[in-house]
Design a protein around this motif. Sequence first.
Motif, mmCIF file in Angstrom:
data_model
loop_
_atom_site.group_PDB
_atom_site.id
_atom_site.type_symbol
_atom_site.label_atom_id
_atom_site.label_comp_id
_atom_site.label_asym_id
_atom_site.label_seq_id
_atom_site.Cartn_x
_atom_site.Cartn_y
_atom_site.Cartn_z
ATOM 1 N N ALA A 130 0.707 -1.247 0.031
ATOM 2 C CA ALA A 130 0.065 -0.133 -0.140
ATOM 3 C C ALA A 130 0.675 1.123 0.087
ATOM 4 O O ALA A 130 0.679 2.259 -0.843
ATOM 5 N N ARG A 131 1.949 0.988 0.899
ATOM 6 C CA ARG A 131 2.645 2.437 1.048
ATOM 7 C C ARG A 131 3.528 2.717 -0.411
ATOM 8 O O ARG A 131 3.730 3.808 -0.936
ATOM 9 N N THR A 132 4.172 1.655 -1.010
ATOM 10 C CA THR A 132 4.993 1.956 -2.045
ATOM 11 C C THR A 132 4.232 2.117 -3.332
ATOM 12 O O THR A 132 4.696 2.939 -4.362
ATOM 13 N N ASN A 133 2.750 1.863 -3.519
ATOM 14 C CA ASN A 133 2.092 1.990 -4.510
ATOM 15 C C ASN A 133 1.147 2.907 -4.421
ATOM 16 O O ASN A 133 0.161 3.201 -5.303
ATOM 17 N N ARG A 134 0.936 3.629 -3.200
ATOM 18 C CA ARG A 134 0.232 4.444 -2.790
ATOM 19 C C ARG A 134 -1.430 4.016 -3.147
ATOM 20 O O ARG A 134 -2.122 4.724 -3.899
ATOM 21 N N LEU A 135 -1.639 2.963 -2.368
ATOM 22 C CA LEU A 135 -3.095 2.355 -2.353
ATOM 23 C C LEU A 135 -3.741 2.650 -0.969
ATOM 24 O O LEU A 135 -3.178 2.269 0.186
ATOM 25 N N PRO A 136 -4.954 3.160 -1.122
ATOM 26 C CA PRO A 136 -5.709 3.223 0.211
ATOM 27 C C PRO A 136 -5.678 1.994 0.755
ATOM 28 O O PRO A 136 -5.869 0.667 -0.092
ATOM 29 N N VAL A 137 -5.937 1.584 2.066
ATOM 30 C CA VAL A 137 -6.121 0.395 2.923
ATOM 31 C C VAL A 137 -7.500 0.356 3.249
ATOM 32 O O VAL A 137 -7.842 1.346 4.274
ATOM 33 N N ILE A 138 -8.188 -0.857 3.268
ATOM 34 C CA ILE A 138 -9.575 -1.175 3.974
ATOM 35 C C ILE A 138 -9.049 -2.561 5.029
ATOM 36 O O ILE A 138 -8.673 -3.482 4.589
ATOM 37 N N ASN A 139 -9.450 -2.148 6.260
ATOM 38 C CA ASN A 139 -9.033 -3.330 7.203
ATOM 39 C C ASN A 139 -10.594 -3.781 7.428
ATOM 40 O O ASN A 139 -11.364 -3.111 7.979
ATOM 41 N N LEU A 140 -10.610 -5.098 7.303
ATOM 42 C CA LEU A 140 -11.877 -5.725 7.776
ATOM 43 C C LEU A 140 -11.660 -6.525 9.340
ATOM 44 O O LEU A 140 -10.902 -7.477 9.036
ATOM 45 N N VAL A 141 -12.032 -5.863 10.184
ATOM 46 C CA VAL A 141 -11.690 -6.393 11.487
ATOM 47 C C VAL A 141 -12.527 -7.278 12.283
ATOM 48 O O VAL A 141 -13.753 -6.883 12.425
ATOM 49 N N GLU A 142 -11.895 -8.240 12.675
ATOM 50 C CA GLU A 142 -12.655 -9.182 13.690
ATOM 51 C C GLU A 142 -11.450 -10.223 14.096
ATOM 52 O O GLU A 142 -11.084 -11.243 13.357
ATOM 53 N N SER A 143 -10.729 -9.951 15.283
ATOM 54 C CA SER A 143 -9.692 -10.793 15.474
ATOM 55 C C SER A 143 -9.574 -10.948 17.151
ATOM 56 O O SER A 143 -9.941 -9.988 17.870
ATOM 57 N N GLY A 144 -9.221 -11.991 17.356
ATOM 58 C CA GLY A 144 -8.938 -12.267 19.055
ATOM 59 C C GLY A 144 -7.845 -11.565 19.439
ATOM 60 O O GLY A 144 -7.549 -11.912 20.782
ATOM 61 N N GLY A 145 -6.911 -10.818 18.556
ATOM 62 C CA GLY A 145 -5.491 -10.318 19.035
ATOM 63 C C GLY A 145 -4.478 -11.182 18.729
ATOM 64 O O GLY A 145 -4.651 -12.275 17.837
ATOM 65 N N ALA A 146 -3.341 -11.288 19.530
ATOM 66 C CA ALA A 146 -2.199 -11.911 19.279
ATOM 67 C C ALA A 146 -2.580 -13.356 19.761
ATOM 68 O O ALA A 146 -3.115 -13.521 20.727
ATOM 69 N N ASP A 147 -1.795 -14.477 19.077
ATOM 70 C CA ASP A 147 -1.498 -15.530 19.335
ATOM 71 C C ASP A 147 -0.614 -15.581 20.604
ATOM 72 O O ASP A 147 0.619 -15.728 20.445
ATOM 73 N N LEU A 148 -1.146 -15.636 21.923
ATOM 74 C CA LEU A 148 -0.303 -15.568 22.936
ATOM 75 C C LEU A 148 1.036 -16.435 23.224
ATOM 76 O O LEU A 148 1.969 -15.892 23.546
ATOM 77 N N PRO A 149 0.847 -17.546 22.793
ATOM 78 C CA PRO A 149 2.118 -18.590 23.084
ATOM 79 C C PRO A 149 3.104 -18.211 22.043
ATOM 80 O O PRO A 149 4.187 -18.335 22.421
ATOM 81 N N THR A 150 2.970 -17.100 21.094
ATOM 82 C CA THR A 150 3.921 -16.826 20.273
ATOM 83 C C THR A 150 4.156 -15.234 20.451
ATOM 84 O O THR A 150 4.754 -14.574 19.378
ATOM 85 N N GLN A 151 3.895 -14.881 21.463
ATOM 86 C CA GLN A 151 3.800 -13.400 21.589
ATOM 87 C C GLN A 151 5.293 -12.866 21.648
ATOM 88 O O GLN A 151 5.735 -11.644 21.162
ATOM 89 N N SER A 152 6.352 -13.695 21.896
ATOM 90 C CA SER A 152 7.708 -13.129 21.767
ATOM 91 C C SER A 152 8.186 -12.952 20.496
ATOM 92 O O SER A 152 9.045 -12.007 20.037
#
Length: 532
Positions: A130-152
């Motif tokens: 998006a940044r290098t090609n100057r394209l607008p971004v649309i986020n379709l959001v529905e997430s439980g967040g980070a996978d905690l066992p791999t937080q590191s």
Amino acid sequence: MPVLKSVLDPSDETFESNREAQLRVIADLDAQLDLVRAGGGERYAERHRKRGRLLVRERVELLVDRDSPFLELSALAAWGTEFTVGASILTGIGVVSGVECVIIGHDPTVRGGAMNPYTLRKTLRALEIARTNRLPVINLVESGGADLPTQSELFVRAGKIFHDLTELSAMGVPTLALVFGNSTAGGAYVPGMCDYAVLVDGHAKVFLGGPPLVKMATGEEADDEALGGADMHSRVSGLSDHFAVDEIDCIRIGRQIVSEFNWRKLGPGPTQPADPPLYDPAELLGIAPPDFRVPVDPHEVLARVVDGSRFGEYKPLYGTSLVTGWASIHGFPVGVLANARGVLFSEEAKKASEFILLANQTNTPLIFLQNTTGYMVGTTYEQGGIIKDGAKMINAVTNSKVPHITINIGASFGAGNYGMSGRAYDPRFMFAWANAKLAVMGAQQLAGVMSIVGRQSAESSGRDFDADADAARTKQIEEQIERESHAFFVTARLYDDGVIDPRDTRTILGMSLSAAHSQVVEGRRGFGVFRM
């Protein structure tokens, strides 16, 4: 411009053998893509539907313009790892209200849309595009967040998502969050840092800390709606710009917002006739042999990819292991660099350097068709200056400012990968045919080198050379390199933007070129020092 004349014989045994080999690897690709589209599987998809939710691909289908194409990116991310292939997120480029946008959609059927290390890589690559090609971004959001066992592996680098969203905004590139469900903890900053946010009533939950965390931290008893519901954020906090009554309404509002961007591309539109090639793109299946050591004639590939099969070749009699020339794809003028016989000699390196300079002089994007085993080695070539000449080519590739689009159609080994604009050289887009290989060198060559080194080491130290152990080690190394150079292994780690069916090459190049022309298309006028 001259028209390419194909000499390919589709009735030839070699053609049919190549075609059958390609169809086998494409069948493997299709099987993996079916798994990606299935997400978490029917059980979790059905549970998601029963909650009144759309699947992520259904959301995208409703979001993009009717009958418009969607260029999916990094589809096989996390292939071969402990995580679900696709990495619990869908990314790609689609046309929304007439505007090409990068779309990033969580797949909540896969561990609640939780982000694992490959999800992070895939998201960051989409934002980079998006940044290098100057394209607008649309986020379709529905997430439980980070996978905690791999937080590191997540926490430190995940901040780059917020960095990139705010950087895009500073660049004047619009960002939009359509929040369909959970967007908690760090994920709450996605709608917070986007230029626009739409929240779905009864489903969207945007808060830094949910009820259990609030209870633990402050002792307060709180409910989801009061903490982060769509109504609260629309009426009280002001985080939400629009209140959507349901998912369909959210997508409608999102499309309306994009239509009001007043968006204009900075690059020129197509200027050449976009007539189809004279030869059937399906014949690309019979061109590339399964053995990368067998040369591929890039003229036959180009005859089935470029507009009208027209190709103005540059220096056709010099450095013939690399084909260079001018063409257009879906009306966009391009320069092409395509490996013909694998090895790059000094002549090819100098020819490529000159051609890249010319493309930058005329602001012409470059297409790299990789099928190279690297730069030539040996006493004669070292004394002839292959290092300096290869450095010229890599210098030109590095400092070129016109858009580069790279496709690996066979092999991409050694420094040839660098000289032909591999991932480290920031092509705008990079794809690979399903038969492609990428490694420091071929499996047999690498294993052979290790065997020679082992034998020389034994001789220099006065030890007996164990031939049986060497044979076993050689076989093990060959198997390892074959596995690690496989197209699926490579794309799983996001060393390219996707594995493609050769028959889709022209379409994917056209979509990539169109996206790249959202940004200014301008070449560099000053380069670094060329070693003479």
